[in-house]
Enzyme design. Structure first.
Site, mmCIF file in Angstrom:
data_model
loop_
_atom_site.group_PDB
_atom_site.id
_atom_site.type_symbol
_atom_site.label_atom_id
_atom_site.label_comp_id
_atom_site.label_asym_id
_atom_site.label_seq_id
_atom_site.Cartn_x
_atom_site.Cartn_y
_atom_site.Cartn_z
ATOM 1 N N TYR A 19 0.856 -1.186 0.000
ATOM 2 C CA TYR A 19 0.000 0.000 0.000
ATOM 3 C C TYR A 19 0.891 1.234 0.000
ATOM 4 C CZ TYR A 19 -3.765 3.103 1.854
ATOM 5 O OH TYR A 19 -4.669 4.113 2.074
ATOM 6 N N LYS B 269 -1.713 -1.409 -3.843
ATOM 7 C CA LYS B 269 -2.700 -0.340 -3.917
ATOM 8 C C LYS B 269 -1.908 0.956 -3.974
ATOM 9 C CE LYS B 269 -6.117 2.274 -1.359
ATOM 10 N NZ LYS B 269 -6.758 2.617 -0.089
ATOM 11 N N ILE C 101 -9.286 0.134 -4.987
ATOM 12 C CA ILE C 101 -9.755 0.121 -3.601
ATOM 13 C C ILE C 101 -10.262 1.537 -3.363
ATOM 14 C CG2 ILE C 101 -9.055 -0.083 -1.191
ATOM 15 C CD1 ILE C 101 -7.145 -2.306 -2.051
#
Length: 298
Positions: free
Chosen positions: A138, A166, A208
């Site tokens: 992330y 992400k 996301i």
């Protein structure tokens, strides 16, 4: 086997609802989970930035994950944020989440200090080695002060259970570089809602998305339309998110998102202090944005 999970599609970045005493509102969290499952999203992501993971204690994080997993009952994959400031605590959380039945972990870069790429490499490798779960990297440099360089992501993509990233840098160029270096079996997901369609068209796997707390159907339709080759319609839906996404700057994260949810009758509560609710003029402005959406939908 779990580690074959390839993150894809639209995965809402869930908020953590709080009650008037700033405690986790368990009933509201269950309601939100059910509503998102009913919208046929492709997975759920709890304990991310919009889930205020940084304001939750270790035990509260476990409780949030437990509630979402209980409500989901294996119907779709649940991604849980396991990243903490130290490698040690991240590993402890990862191990606990695995034993609770999480389907995958999201691990944010450590924050507060600025780390070298070598330090980040070691951090992610050690966490991935401590669990059999799929791990999603992330990247959100504006919040953490640390950015995962494409070369680092390329190295980490070779770790068997590191399955994707992400990216919430807001930079489409960064997304393109990740897609280029990591190979097609590595999922690159947009974490910036304005880049969902461009990411899909460039070879990414999905998003996301924080706005999916409010309008899961709209966000999911971008993916569905793209999948069916209906790009003009997908672009139209992508554009619908713009006003809400732009409204995020009216308050400290995630105050705008929680207020937008309240406006459509979803119990999200207030953010945890020191984040304050929106002031009256911002509320009014957000109200206008939301009215436009609701008119368009009816």
């Amino acid at each position: 086997m779990n580690h074959l999970l390839q993150p894809s599609g639209i995965i809402p970045a869930m908020v953590t609802p709080f009650d008037a005493d700033q405690q986790i509102d368990e009933a509201a969290l269950r309601q939100l989970t059910r509503r998102l499952i009913d919208a046929n999203v492709h997975g759920l992501f709890c304990l991310g930035t919009n889930g205020e993971f940084f304001s939750l204690s270790f035990d509260e994080k476990l409780r949030v994950a437990e509630i979402v997993l209980e409500e989901t009952q294996g119907r779709l994959p649940v991604y849980v944020g396991a990243g903490c400031t130290s490698t040690k605590e991240s590993i402890e959380l990862a191990v606990r989440l695995e034993s609770m039945g999480a389907d995958a972990l999201s691990v944010i870069t450590p924050y507060f200090l600025t780390y070298t790429q070598q330090e980040l490499l070691t951090h992610f490798r050690m966490i991935a080695e401590a669990t059999e779960l799929p791990v999603l990297l992330y990247n959100i440099p504006a919040r953490t002060g640390n950015s995962l360089q494409p070369q680092t992501v390329k190295e980490l993509s070779k770790v068997p259970n590191i399955v994707g990233i992400k990216d919430s840098s807001g930079s489409f160029d960064t997304i393109l570089q990740y897609i280029e270096v990591a190979g097609k079996n590595f999922s690159v997901l947009a974490g910036t809602d304005s880049l969902i369609l461009p990411t899909l068209m460039a070879g990414g796997h999905g998003a996301i998305a924080a706005t999916a707390n409010v309008f899961p159907e709209v966000v999911k339709s971008i993916y569905d339309l793209w999948e069916h080759g209906e790009l003009e319609q997908a672009e139209l839906q992508q554009r619908k998110l713009r006003a809400l996404r732009n409204a995020f700057s009216m308050g400290t994260l995630p105050s705008v998102l929680k207020e937008a949810m309240s406006m459509i009758g979803l119990p999200a509560g207030q953010p945890r202090l020191p984040v304050q609710p929106l002031n009256a003029s911002a509320k009014e402005e957000l109200g206008r944005v939301m009215d436009t959406y609701l008119v368009e939908r009816n």
